[in-house]
Design an enzyme around this catalytic site. Sequence first.
Site, PDB file in Angstrom:
ATOM      1  N   CYS A  56       0.823  -1.213   0.000  1.00 32.33           N
ATOM      2  CA  CYS A  56       0.000   0.000   0.000  1.00 32.33           C
ATOM      3  C   CYS A  56       0.856   1.262   0.000  1.00 32.33           C
ATOM      4  CB  CYS A  56      -0.909  -0.001   1.231  1.00 32.33           C
ATOM      5  SG  CYS A  56       0.041   0.101   2.762  1.00 32.33           S
ATOM      6  N   CYS A  78      -1.953   1.978   4.756  1.00 29.61           N
ATOM      7  CA  CYS A  78      -2.810   1.242   5.697  1.00 29.61           C
ATOM      8  C   CYS A  78      -2.685   1.768   7.115  1.00 29.61           C
ATOM      9  CB  CYS A  78      -2.487  -0.253   5.653  1.00 29.61           C
ATOM     10  SG  CYS A  78      -0.836  -0.627   6.270  1.00 29.61           S
ATOM     11  N   GLN A 117       5.058 -10.355 -11.803  1.00 28.83           N
ATOM     12  CA  GLN A 117       4.467 -11.649 -12.170  1.00 28.83           C
ATOM     13  C   GLN A 117       2.968 -11.601 -11.874  1.00 28.83           C
ATOM     14  OE1 GLN A 117       6.662 -15.200 -10.982  1.00 28.83           O
ATOM     15  NE2 GLN A 117       8.581 -14.330 -11.690  1.00 28.83           N
ATOM     16  N   VAL A 275       0.712   3.086  17.612  1.00 27.47           N
ATOM     17  CA  VAL A 275      -0.687   3.077  18.047  1.00 27.47           C
ATOM     18  C   VAL A 275      -1.546   2.370  16.998  1.00 27.47           C
ATOM     19  CG1 VAL A 275      -2.687   4.557  18.513  1.00 27.47           C
ATOM     20  CG2 VAL A 275      -0.448   5.135  19.477  1.00 27.47           C
ATOM     21  N   ASP A 371      14.859  -1.231  19.030  1.00 23.55           N
ATOM     22  CA  ASP A 371      16.276  -1.249  18.645  1.00 23.55           C
ATOM     23  C   ASP A 371      17.040  -0.034  19.154  1.00 23.55           C
ATOM     24  OD1 ASP A 371      16.477  -3.637  17.352  1.00 23.55           O
ATOM     25  OD2 ASP A 371      16.047  -2.859  15.368  1.00 23.55           O
ATOM     26  N   ALA A 810      -1.063 -17.413  -5.784  1.00 22.36           N
ATOM     27  CA  ALA A 810      -1.908 -18.497  -5.253  1.00 22.36           C
ATOM     28  C   ALA A 810      -1.051 -19.619  -4.679  1.00 22.36           C
ATOM     29  CB  ALA A 810      -2.814 -19.033  -6.357  1.00 22.36           C
ATOM     30  N   VAL A1094       1.650 -27.464 -15.202  1.00 20.75           N
ATOM     31  CA  VAL A1094       1.249 -27.914 -16.546  1.00 20.75           C
ATOM     32  C   VAL A1094       0.217 -27.002 -17.193  1.00 20.75           C
ATOM     33  CG1 VAL A1094       1.749 -30.350 -16.125  1.00 20.75           C
ATOM     34  CG2 VAL A1094      -0.473 -29.421 -15.504  1.00 20.75           C
ATOM     35  N   VAL A1095      -0.080 -25.863 -16.574  1.00 20.03           N
ATOM     36  CA  VAL A1095      -1.192 -25.030 -17.047  1.00 20.03           C
ATOM     37  C   VAL A1095      -0.971 -24.557 -18.479  1.00 20.03           C
ATOM     38  CG1 VAL A1095      -2.648 -23.056 -16.489  1.00 20.03           C
ATOM     39  CG2 VAL A1095      -1.551 -24.337 -14.658  1.00 20.03           C
ATOM     40  N   GLU A1274       7.010 -25.291 -10.632  1.00 22.12           N
ATOM     41  CA  GLU A1274       7.369 -25.832  -9.317  1.00 22.12           C
ATOM     42  C   GLU A1274       8.803 -26.334  -9.160  1.00 22.12           C
ATOM     43  OE1 GLU A1274       3.441 -27.897  -7.709  1.00 22.12           O
ATOM     44  OE2 GLU A1274       3.930 -28.524  -9.740  1.00 22.12           O
TER      45      GLU A1274
END
Length: 1342
Positions: A56, A78, A117, A275, A371, A810, A1094-1095, A1274
């Site tokens: 974001c 965000c 990608q 906060v 830190d 995914a 294999v798509v 893969e």
Amino acid sequence: MASALHPAAELLFYVNGHKVIEKKADPETMLLPYLRKKLRLTGTKYGCGGGGCGACTVMISRYNPVTKKIRHYPANACLIPICSLYGAAVTTVEGIGSTHTRIHPVQERIAKCHGTQCGFCTPGMVMSIYTLLRNHPEPSPDQLTDALGGNLCRCTGYRPIIDACKTFCKTTDCCQSKENGICCLDQEINELPEFEDEDKTSPKLFSEEGFLPLDPTQELIFPPELMMMAEKQPQRTRVFHGERMKWISPASLKELLEAKAAHPQAPVVVGNTSVGPEVKFKGVFHPVIISPDRIEELFVVSHTYNGLTLGASLSLAQVKDILADVILKQPEEKTQTFCALLKHLGTLAGSQIRSMASLGGHIMSRHLDSDLNPLLAVGNCTLNVLSKEGERQIPLNEQFLSKCPKADFKPEEILVSVNIPYSRKWEFVSAFRQAQRQQNALAIVNSGMRVFFGEGEDIIRELSIYYGGVGPTTICAKTSCQKLIGRPWNKEMLDEACRLVLDEVSLPGSAPGGRVEFKRTLVISFLFRFYLEVSQILKKMDPVRYSSLADKYESALEDIHSRHHWSILKYQDADPRQLPQDPVGHPVMHLSGIKHATGEAIYCDDMPAVDQELFLSFVTSSRAHAKIVSIDLSEALTLPGVVDIITGEHLDGINIMSFLGDPEALLATDEVFCVGQLVCAVIADSEVQARRAAKRVKIVYEDLKPLILTIEEAIQHNSFFEPERKLEYGNVDEAFKVVDQILEGEIYMGGQEHFYMETQSMLAVPKGEDQEMDIYVSTQFPKYVQDAVAATLKLPANKVMCHVRRVGGAFGGKVSKTGIMAAITALAAHKQGHAVRCILERGEDMLITGGRHPYLGKYKVGFMNDGRVLALDMEHYSNGGFSLDESLLVIEMGILKMDNTYKFPNLRCQARVCRTNLPSNTALRGFGFPQAGLITESCITEVAAKCGLSPEKVRTINMYKEIDQTPYKQEINSQTLIQCWRECMAMSSYFLRKASVEKFNAENYWKKKGLAIVPLKYPIGLGSLAAGQAAALVHVYLDGSVLVTHGGIEMGQGVHTKMIQVVSRELKMPMSNVHLRGTSTETVPNANVSGGSVVADLNGMAVKDACQTLLKRLEPIISKNPQGTWKDWAHAAFMESISLSATGYFRGYESNMDWEKGEGHPFEYFVFGAACSEVEIDCLTGDHKNIRTDIVMDVGCSINPALDIGQIEGAFIQGMGLYTIEELDYSPQGVLYTRGPNQYKIPAICDVPTELHISLLPPSQNSNTLYSSKGLGEPALFLGCSVFFAIHDAVSAARQERGLFGPLKLNSPLTPEKIRMACEDKFTKMIPRDEPGSYVPWNIPV
């Protein structure tokens, strides 16, 4: 009081050059939802909601009327309350360029360099780079990696993003500051052997010639109106009233003090980075917030005679710049504390958070792992505090940090500034930290240490040591320090110091955050490092007096940090005999690349709201195994905006969903089986109200026994899913009788979270007639969503249409659970007659969805003294969670692929899925092989150690010979495997570098290097013919343009781009002539799941089939007019009534496996590869750095080398994360702790190997796949374990030097904790250990 004087203000700011006036600004509204929902600027993405992923990122610009300067900085939308933006200019990805106007050079280059990608993280990346370029038009490589440190990407592996950025740098392409300061071009060890001349290989995937130049004069100007306002407008306090919260922004210090006196409990918020997350993730609520964003006194920077005073509102990024400047100007002896602070500011969070967070906020939050606080405390800093009563100074010391009332602020006081004193001569300050990842990760332990000696002597006069991360607050080792005063700085003092500190800084075994023994070790390892650092400085100051350190120990002093990245890529040029416009084999940019970079690519949640749309939020179980006694919905239903709550009762008779034949309840009714199981769903008119109501649902549980979480517990209780799987080859028992040696071992491997950047998202839209329903969902398997929804609504499938345009990542995680959640969302929409949207938050997503299966592998191996393995008996146990999901398929694939590249003449392997009380684990890239392969490789490594041989020798001797047979009796030709292996050895200069690693290790005691080379055989196939069928639909329109659609899902792998390349080749037309809209069950029915590498292969065959059908039909027409265009041919065909639409179909590859006999032909072909990785580890802290990786892959004939190399790199980095830093933590009650990027660390830009070289083998034989290509999604993930074994190698070297020769058992992931604890030394022996069973641990390995 303040509000009586000040009527509610209106909020005024600019977005992308347009004025925004908000009459009713709600202080609870963050910029991200405001941009996305109110202004409909959806380019800025939601990734985690906590500032941890950078999706974001926007640029904020502010004008300072005093200095007359404009400050541009990156920020996480965000976490920015809109009320804090008065008078600011916000620039989002849409504001810097679009395809409608002109694209910005940053957008063009990240796309054309293949830096996108799935594209979900791209707008954030673009904005981080853009903001950097606004401040530094010609940045250095360090500034670039620093600017991107707060942005995560799960797909690319970062290399192409770095490449895109480098085109803006003024440096050349030389590796300049390499390991030893010698350019690689002058040095033989790093040379890559050239390929033979006849193979034309290409080194570049993109050409820089055509890039748009960066022209700073073309950027959006800062709005003159805001400048005028800042200069002229009378300053007055602004107050914004929301429904539940009031926001006060005072105009002067006096008004700030009045506001604080009136609201003593109100937090003072500048950056909202402390906060904000508390409000969001811990449910803290503040009725009033005070925001001093324009009070000059809080931005002071003043140099006094004894130090530096910094205003509390300065951001950490500004503090970093100020300190860097002071260090350059002041003598070294004065800047010890500044240098230590600067070191930690370099790794603290990402640049967005550093630009937002204020120094005062960081100090006041007093986080236990802060830190900076330990350093400010040892540096004797003081805090300038003010209230209406007057001013005072508070020392920043242990009492203040532990919030001791006497030493703390009074509620009405505010922090104005911080005094940081100069250090003195003979005073030394150091900073230490260790985290799960080098950058943008909270420290596990950090420390600040200071010592002051008398003039010209080494007697300790003052000593101060603070630690963070080892207690509820920052801790001071005060007593130890007092006892050491007056002691000389020598080894005896060090030993005494370690003992004293361990006594004083004690940590119970059940301490929150776990890793207790590691933390204890770090406490004294840091102390030792401090001792060495100071000794070395003393030696430089007076070499005669202070005896020299052992040279071998000096290595402890150098920090492990990456230098500038560089890479070499090699792939085959396309066939010169191809037609010039044939795109197959060329590195074509991802078709959506530019849209990803401009934010115009539309994902599920970017779709505009449908009229009267509702929002759904799930209520999940908080117990791992319990009976549901009652569910009370009354309070939730009374909240305004809540429409309905769906429970299991509503789903009577349809509450069971079957996935792969295993039934699973949609919503739990009587019993829950894991934390995170769906119990009910709240539907409300807004996301905020739905989430609020979900928290008010009251469920009473009664815990049930047994509670089974770990694999060991499942084995103990015999809790397994049926069936088990077994594979036997040869005669194992006989073989064990004839071998020279037998060895038994086991290895445990933790799970992995998918961490797709786009969380689970769905929108169900009822069509209003015939009960039709449209589902827009981020899934890999539209057919399953369609079936699940149809079954739940008791409708035929033809009434339910599922549409997927693109998926923001995914990796296997958007299949089974997505179907269940879509079914419930659709039911809500069906019931209400309105569209319903459901978007999971990151924490919910990680809690509900499960991930990669944790594995336990046990092996018994029989081998000869020369390293030949003759017998292997293996057991795999996977942690399946509470339902079967895809676990059976995962263990089947694990067993079938466990041999990796080795011929085991006698083999027995059995695998079982454990049933446990965890969310169901599911498919994740690699599907069982990354676990099974690691178990085999670790067995091979142990055999090598036992034989006294090198691992690569044992790997080579056991490798498949040319033509061979796998354990399931399928023939294999491993010629290309041997070629990959040899090529990788040569390309990585393996033996030369192995010698130099050994030399390095002999010379360095506390740093060790390791080198490992790992081969890969990844069989490709789905195990059945039906699972491999695919279909496509191709239309030719009368203007000659083509529309293609197919059953594959675009989730970042570029399948749509490849499909258009196929159409372009088959129909001999330019790619620009072909369009693809998305995937839908309306156009291509019954499509299989997109996964398994294999798509592109399967759908490409179907697309090719459709194109060939069309060409066959049009042959007579084309032959009459061979010079015609597609427009001419389409017209002619239409006039002759010839159909211009064709479906294409591919049956799939023959595939079968008979588990009874243990034989079959489950796979179509094998992908071979090899990777060699070199790492350096720090034995004192467990830190590691990836120095170099070389990967050789056999990819057949690549359809698109840019996409294929992208898949190889992305998978490799994801695998590297799996085996090194990605660690899931569960509580002993089964609650997942790691629910976002703040706790769960995926690789960031700092983890990419400094050198990454990838070479694609020239194609050897033609196969019956699509254009002889191979699936690459893969396979390369497993090669990440080359880093695991390189670390293993380095740890072994450390242990041998320390006289530890026993077997080395290292589990995955190899985190800093495991590395440090395996490098045993006097410090690990010194720490107290807890007896197991004497305490309840914070976390357990599942």
